[in-house]
Design a protein around this motif. Structure first.
Motif, PDB file in Angstrom:
ATOM      1  N   UNK A 213       0.984  -1.313   0.022  1.00 13.81           N
ATOM      2  CA  UNK A 213       0.130   0.578  -0.415  1.00 13.81           C
ATOM      3  C   UNK A 213       0.751   1.112   0.094  1.00 13.81           C
ATOM      4  N   UNK A 214       1.957   1.865   0.957  1.00 16.12           N
ATOM      5  CA  UNK A 214       2.793   2.564   0.594  1.00 16.12           C
ATOM      6  C   UNK A 214       4.128   2.421  -0.598  1.00 16.12           C
ATOM      7  N   UNK A 215       3.634   1.986  -1.114  1.00 16.33           N
ATOM      8  CA  UNK A 215       4.270   1.699  -2.559  1.00 16.33           C
ATOM      9  C   UNK A 215       3.855   3.009  -3.489  1.00 16.33           C
ATOM     10  N   UNK A 216       2.733   2.118  -3.259  1.00 14.38           N
ATOM     11  CA  UNK A 216       1.868   3.221  -4.640  1.00 14.38           C
ATOM     12  C   UNK A 216       1.339   4.092  -4.137  1.00 14.38           C
ATOM     13  N   UNK A 217       1.499   4.847  -2.486  1.00 14.06           N
ATOM     14  CA  UNK A 217       0.354   5.622  -1.941  1.00 14.06           C
ATOM     15  C   UNK A 217       1.298   6.947  -2.002  1.00 14.06           C
ATOM     16  N   UNK A 218       2.350   7.226  -2.307  1.00 10.07           N
ATOM     17  CA  UNK A 218       3.161   8.610  -2.538  1.00 10.07           C
ATOM     18  C   UNK A 218       3.364   8.576  -1.437  1.00 10.07           C
ATOM     19  N   UNK A 219       3.630  10.005  -0.232  1.00 12.82           N
ATOM     20  CA  UNK A 219       4.319  10.323   0.094  1.00 12.82           C
ATOM     21  C   UNK A 219       3.597  10.182   1.391  1.00 12.82           C
ATOM     22  N   UNK A 220       3.160   9.195   1.534  1.00 19.97           N
ATOM     23  CA  UNK A 220       2.273   8.438   3.218  1.00 19.97           C
ATOM     24  C   UNK A 220       3.172   8.479   4.084  1.00 19.97           C
ATOM     25  N   UNK A 221       2.721   8.735   5.446  1.00 16.86           N
ATOM     26  CA  UNK A 221       3.339   8.551   6.490  1.00 16.86           C
ATOM     27  C   UNK A 221       2.716   7.745   7.642  1.00 16.86           C
ATOM     28  N   UNK A 222       2.890   6.633   7.768  1.00 17.47           N
ATOM     29  CA  UNK A 222       2.918   5.877   9.103  1.00 17.47           C
ATOM     30  C   UNK A 222       3.495   6.125  10.355  1.00 17.47           C
ATOM     31  N   UNK A 223       3.029   6.502  11.035  1.00 17.58           N
ATOM     32  CA  UNK A 223       3.133   6.388  12.328  1.00 17.58           C
ATOM     33  C   UNK A 223       3.333   4.997  12.728  1.00 17.58           C
ATOM     34  N   UNK A 224       4.055   4.590  13.401  1.00 22.80           N
ATOM     35  CA  UNK A 224       4.306   3.197  13.946  1.00 22.80           C
ATOM     36  C   UNK A 224       3.881   3.231  15.400  1.00 22.80           C
ATOM     37  N   UNK A 225       3.000   3.014  16.137  1.00 19.13           N
ATOM     38  CA  UNK A 225       2.932   3.069  17.301  1.00 19.13           C
ATOM     39  C   UNK A 225       2.980   1.078  18.480  1.00 19.13           C
ATOM     40  N   UNK A 226       3.480   0.816  19.159  1.00 14.14           N
ATOM     41  CA  UNK A 226       4.125   0.072  20.144  1.00 14.14           C
ATOM     42  C   UNK A 226       3.775  -0.052  21.642  1.00 14.14           C
ATOM     43  N   UNK A 227       2.659  -0.632  21.731  1.00 13.31           N
ATOM     44  CA  UNK A 227       2.230  -1.245  23.182  1.00 13.31           C
ATOM     45  C   UNK A 227       2.650  -2.425  24.086  1.00 13.31           C
ATOM     46  N   UNK A 228       2.173  -2.922  24.824  1.00 10.28           N
ATOM     47  CA  UNK A 228       2.150  -3.631  26.201  1.00 10.28           C
ATOM     48  C   UNK A 228       1.184  -4.254  26.200  1.00 10.28           C
TER      49      UNK A 228
END
Length: 165
Positions: free
Chosen positions: A83-98
């Protein structure tokens, strides 16, 4: 008979005169010519299936006290990577949880390792690391309230927040 001469046309004339090369008056059999098959109109290519952002930003879950990705998590990250490869400048914040077990400091560190694990995998797929900021919430934002294994399993996760789709 071997003919040796420096003039090729002389050799051909000599061969014709002695009958080595000749013409035949025998008629050639007629060739049967097959008509060309009618061309079929080109069919348009199938459109690529559209994937919604909600489908590719599903959480990735982790085992207790672990930040390694299982095959299911890798599959989810593969979909997100495509999805990101075809979504131009999209940014995904990755949030870690426990889950709630462990100290606040330990859980913040484990959450960060989970987020970083997901980021590293996406970078290996070819996604620019600058499009993948990470942060840890530790145990601060549980997905499910509860104090048993079924609740804890849903809280050990990495979540993905998409912006600029």
């Amino acid at each position: 008979m071997i003919l040796k001469t420096r003039k090729p046309w002389a050799a051909v004339a000599m061969a014709l005169s002695i009958g080595l090369v000749g013409c035949s008056d025998d008629p050639k059999p007629e060739e049967v010519v097959q008509p060309a098959p009618a061309e079929q109109p080109a069919t348009p290519p199938e459109p690529a299936p559209t994937v919604s952002a909600a489908e590719v930003t599903q959480p990735v879950y982790f085992a207790f006290d672990d930040y390694s990705l299982n095959s299911e998590g890798q599959g989810q990250l593969n979909r997100l990577g495509e999805f990101l490869k075809t979504s131009g400048n999209a940014v995904v914040q990755i949030e870690g949880h426990t889950d709630e077990r462990g100290s606040v400091e330990y859980n913040l560190a484990l959450g960060q390792r989970r987020a970083q694990s997901a980021k590293n995998y996406l970078v290996q797929l070819g996604i620019d690391a600058s499009r993948l900021p990470t942060m840890s919430y530790g145990e601060e934002k549980p997905a499910v309230d509860g104090h048993d294994e079924s609740a804890w399993a849903k809280n050990r996760r990495a979540e993905f927040v998409l912006s600029n789709p």
